[in-house]
Write an enzyme that holds these catalytic residues in place. Structure first.
Site, PDB file in Angstrom:
ATOM      1  N   SER A  17       0.825  -1.211   0.000  1.00  0.00           N
ATOM      2  CA  SER A  17       0.000   0.000   0.000  1.00  0.00           C
ATOM      3  C   SER A  17       0.858   1.259   0.000  1.00  0.00           C
ATOM      4  O   SER A  17       0.656   2.170  -0.805  1.00  0.00           O
ATOM      5  CB  SER A  17      -0.934  -0.006   1.212  1.00  0.00           C
ATOM      6  OG  SER A  17      -1.831  -1.085   1.141  1.00  0.00           O
ATOM      7  N   ALA A  18       1.841   1.330   0.911  1.00  0.00           N
ATOM      8  CA  ALA A  18       2.693   2.530   0.979  1.00  0.00           C
ATOM      9  C   ALA A  18       3.577   2.647  -0.248  1.00  0.00           C
ATOM     10  O   ALA A  18       3.725   3.737  -0.823  1.00  0.00           O
ATOM     11  CB  ALA A  18       3.539   2.487   2.243  1.00  0.00           C
ATOM     12  N   GLU A  38       9.770  -5.187  -5.757  1.00  0.00           N
ATOM     13  CA  GLU A  38       8.745  -6.020  -5.116  1.00  0.00           C
ATOM     14  C   GLU A  38       9.158  -7.484  -5.188  1.00  0.00           C
ATOM     15  O   GLU A  38       9.533  -7.980  -6.247  1.00  0.00           O
ATOM     16  CB  GLU A  38       7.385  -5.820  -5.804  1.00  0.00           C
ATOM     17  CG  GLU A  38       6.303  -6.800  -5.417  1.00  0.00           C
ATOM     18  CD  GLU A  38       6.067  -6.894  -3.911  1.00  0.00           C
ATOM     19  OE1 GLU A  38       5.934  -8.021  -3.407  1.00  0.00           O
ATOM     20  OE2 GLU A  38       6.042  -5.823  -3.247  1.00  0.00           O
ATOM     21  N   ALA A  39       9.064  -8.170  -4.051  1.00  0.00           N
ATOM     22  CA  ALA A  39       9.475  -9.571  -3.984  1.00  0.00           C
ATOM     23  C   ALA A  39       8.488 -10.502  -4.673  1.00  0.00           C
ATOM     24  O   ALA A  39       8.861 -11.587  -5.118  1.00  0.00           O
ATOM     25  CB  ALA A  39       9.661  -9.997  -2.530  1.00  0.00           C
ATOM     26  N   HIS A 448      -3.535  -6.817  11.845  1.00  0.00           N
ATOM     27  CA  HIS A 448      -3.284  -5.375  11.824  1.00  0.00           C
ATOM     28  C   HIS A 448      -1.935  -5.091  12.473  1.00  0.00           C
ATOM     29  O   HIS A 448      -1.820  -4.320  13.412  1.00  0.00           O
ATOM     30  CB  HIS A 448      -4.401  -4.621  12.553  1.00  0.00           C
ATOM     31  CG  HIS A 448      -5.739  -4.754  11.914  1.00  0.00           C
ATOM     32  ND1 HIS A 448      -6.925  -4.495  12.581  1.00  0.00           N
ATOM     33  CD2 HIS A 448      -6.090  -5.143  10.661  1.00  0.00           C
ATOM     34  CE1 HIS A 448      -7.953  -4.705  11.764  1.00  0.00           C
ATOM     35  NE2 HIS A 448      -7.461  -5.095  10.597  1.00  0.00           N
TER      36      HIS A 448
END
Length: 508
Positions: A17-18, A38-39, A448
Site C-alpha cells: 500500500s505505501a 517487489e518480492a 493489523h
C-alpha cells in the site's frame, strides 16, 4: 551470481500500500528517476479481483505465509498472512477501508510523534480517497482510492445494524470521519464489483512513465550503507544480483515484518541481536523490531436457525461498530462486527460455513507489545514473530468486556429469526475466569500488525518525525511499522495516509 549496477533518485522497497503511493507520487516529477522493488509477482492471482474470495488468498503465492512463535499462555502458533505482490496486503485483505477515532491518532503525538495527530493526517486521508457523501471537510472527493458501501446488504448485516440500535449503541452518520463512535456501514475498497488494491488505485495507471521502473520477483538482500549514508540496495532476481544506486533517498516500505527484517539484515538494529547472527553493526537501534502490536480478536458463534443466503461482498463485516470497554477507556477501544461465516479457530468445534455466523470483537487499544527478530542472516528467511498477545492483563479485562458486548448484540431481538444455539464460547462460559480461558483458546489475529519501527524522539524510536532512520542518512521508513501505538481501526486506510504525507516530507 552475475552483478550489475544502476542509478536512481529514489528507490522504494516494497510495492504494498505505501510503496504504490510513493512510487506513483514521486514519479509525477518527470525529472525524478524512481525504482520500485517487489518480492512478489507482477501478475495477481485471479481471486484477487473477487471480493468474497479473499479468504482463499491466505496461504497462496501472494502471502508470505508467516506464523508466530508458539504463543505464551495459548500453546499454539497463529498464522500471520501478509501480502506478497503488487498492492501487498491491500490485494489479499478483507477490503475494509476504515479510519480510526481521532483520539487514537492524537495518542501518537503524546508518544512523541509530533506532527502526526488527527488534524495533521486529515489532509492526507482526504487526498487518498474518493468518497460519495460525508462532510467534505473531513472526507475526500478526488483521491485514487474509491470506497463503496453495500447497496444490498446481507440480511445478517441489516440485523446487526438493527441490533445495535436496539441495545442502545449510537449510529454514526459517517463512521469513517474519525469523529464519531458507534455503528455504521463499512466502506470497502470495491469498484464495479471488483477489489481495488493499492496497485489498482495508484501504481498500474502510471506504469508507462519512462522515469518509473518496477522490478518484481526481486528479493532485497541488504541496504548499502557507506560512511553513514544509505546509497542503494542489493537485490536478486533469480540468479542475477543487482546493486541499485540511489542519489537521493532509499525508502523502505516492506511492512511491519519485512521492514525491520531488512534493516537488521543490513546491520541496523539491536546490536546484541545482530552480533549473535554475525551481522556487522551499522547503527545500534534497539527499537528495530520492538513495539510490535496487533489487534487480537475473539468471536461469539451461533448456529443459524435457517439457511444463510450467499454473500456478495467480503463475507460480512458490512457493519462495524466501536464501543468502549469501560469508562476509563481513552477512546472506543473495541470493534464489533457480524460475519456471515462461523469464524473459529481450527482447534474449536462449531458449525460449518452456511450453518452458522459470528459476532466478532477485537481490541483496538492493546497494551501488550511483541517483537520481530531474525532467525538467520539469510535474506528471504522467515522472521521470528512474537506478538505476546495478552501478556498485559489489561487486554484480557478489556476483551472480556468485549465478549459481553458481543453477546448483548447477538441476543438482541433483531437476530431472533437467525439465532440458534451459541456454539462458542457456549452458555456455560460466563464468569471472568471462564471468559479469560475462552479468550486464550479462541484467539485470532485481526492481521493489523504495526509499530516495529516507530516514530519518536526517545532512544527507542527508529525514525524521527520526518520518518528518517536515526543514525543513517538517506534512509526512511514508510509503512505501518512507524505507528507508535495502535489505532482504533483496520490499518490500511491509515497506511495510505502515512504514505501520502511521506511524499510531502520527501519533497520538502
Amino acid at each position: 551470481m552475475a552483478s550489475e549496477t544502476s542509478g536512481y533518485d529514489y528507490i522504494v522497497v516494497g510495492a504494498g500500500s505505501a510503496g504504490c503511493v510513493l512510487a506513483a507520487r514521486l514519479s509525477e516529477d518527470a525529472g525524478t528517476r524512481v525504482l520500485l522493488l517487489e518480492a512478489g509477482s507482477r501478475e495477481p492471482l485471479p481471486a484477487v479481483a473477487t471480493p468474497r474470495a479473499w479468504p482463499t488468498l491466505t496461504g497462496s503465492s501472494m502471502d508470505w505465509g508467516d506464523h508466530t512463535v508458539v504463543l505464551d499462555g495459548i500453546g499454539r502458533t497463529e498464522a500471520w498472512p501478509r501480502g506478497r505482490g503488487l498492492g501487498g496486503s491491500s490485494a489479499i485483505n478483507a477490503l475494509a477501508f476504515v479510519r480510526g477515532h481521532r483520539a487514537s491518532h492524537d495518542a501518537w503525538v503524546t508518544a512523541g510523534a509530533q506532527g502526526w495527530g488527527y488534524d495533521d493526517l486529515l489532509p492526507y486521508f482526504r487526498r487518498t480517497e474518493n468518497v460519495k457523501g460525508g462532510d467534505p471537510a473531513v472526507r475526500g472527493r478526488n483521491g485514487p482510492v474509491s470506497v463503496w458501501t453495500s447497496t444490498s446488504p446481507h440480511p445478517l448485516s441489516q440485523a446487526a445494524m438493527d441490533a445495535a440500535r436496539q441495545v442502545g449503541h449510537p449510529i454514526a452518520a459517517d463512521a469513517n470521519s474519525g469523529l464519531e463512535e458507534g455503528f455504521g456501514w463499512t466502506e470497502l475498497t470495491v469498484v464495479d464489483g471488483k477489489r481495488q488494491s493499492a496497485a489498482d488505485a495508484y501504481l498500474l495507471p502510471v506504469l508507462d512513465r519512462p522515469n518509473l521502473d518496477l522490478v518484481t520477483d526481486a528479493l532485497v538482500h541488504r541496504l548499502v550503507v557507506d560512511g553513514g549514508r544509505c546509497t542503494g540496495v542489493q537485490y536478486s532476481v533469480g540468479t542475477r544480483m543487482v546493486t541499485a544506486e540511489c542519489g537521493t533517498e532509499v525508502v523502505v516500505a516492506a511492512g511491519t515484518v519485512g521492514t525491520p527484517q531488512l534493516l537488521m539484515l543490513s546491520g541496523i538494529g539491536p546490536q546484541d541481536h545482530l552480533r549473535e547472527l554475525g551481522i556487522d553493526v551499522v547503527a545500534d537501534l534497539p527499537g528495530v523490531g520492538a513495539n510490535l502490536h496487533d489487534h487480537p480478536m475473539t468471536t461469539v458463534i451461533y448456529h443459524s436457525m435457517q439457511p444463510l443466503p450467499p454473500f456478495l461482498a467480503n463475507g460480512g463485516a458490512e457493519v462495524k461498530g466501536t464501543v468502549r470497554s469501560g469508562p476509563g477507556a481513552p477512546w472506543p477501544d473495541l470493534q464489533l462486527f457480524c460475519a456471515v461465516v462461523p469464524m473459529r479457530t481450527a482447534t474449536l468445534p462449531g458449525p460449518e460455513p452456511g450453518a452458522g455466523y459470528t459476532i466478532a470483537v477485537s481490541l483496538m487499544a492493546p497494551f501488550s507489545r511483541g517483537s520481530v527478530r531474525l532467525a538467520t542472516a539469510q535474506a528471504g528467511a522467515a522472521s521470528v514473530i512474537d506478538p505476546r498477545y495478552y501478556t498485559d492483563s489489561r487486554d484480557l479485562d478489556a476483551m472480556a468486556a468485549g465478549l459481553r458486548a458481543a453477546r448483548e448484540l447477538g441476543t438482541a431481538q433483531a437476530f431472533d429469526a437467525w439465532r440458534g444455539e451459541e456454539a462458542q464460547p457456549g452458555i456455560d462460559v460466563q464468569d471472568d475466569d471462564a471468559l479469560r480461558g475462552y479468550l486464550r483458546r479462541s484467539l485470532r489475529s485481526y492481521h493489523h500488525y504495526a509499530g516495529t519501527c516507530r516514530i519518536g524522539v526517545d532512544d527507542g524510536a527508529v525514525v524521527d518525525t520526518d520518518l528518517r532512520v536515526r543514525g543513517v542518512e538517506g534512509l526512511r521508513v514508510v509503512d505501518a511499522s512507524v505507528m507508535p501505538s495502535p489505532i482504533s481501526a483496520n490499518t490500511n486506510a491509515t497506511v495510505y495516509a502515512i504514505a501520502e504525507r511521506a511524499v510531502d516530507l520527501l519533497r520538502s
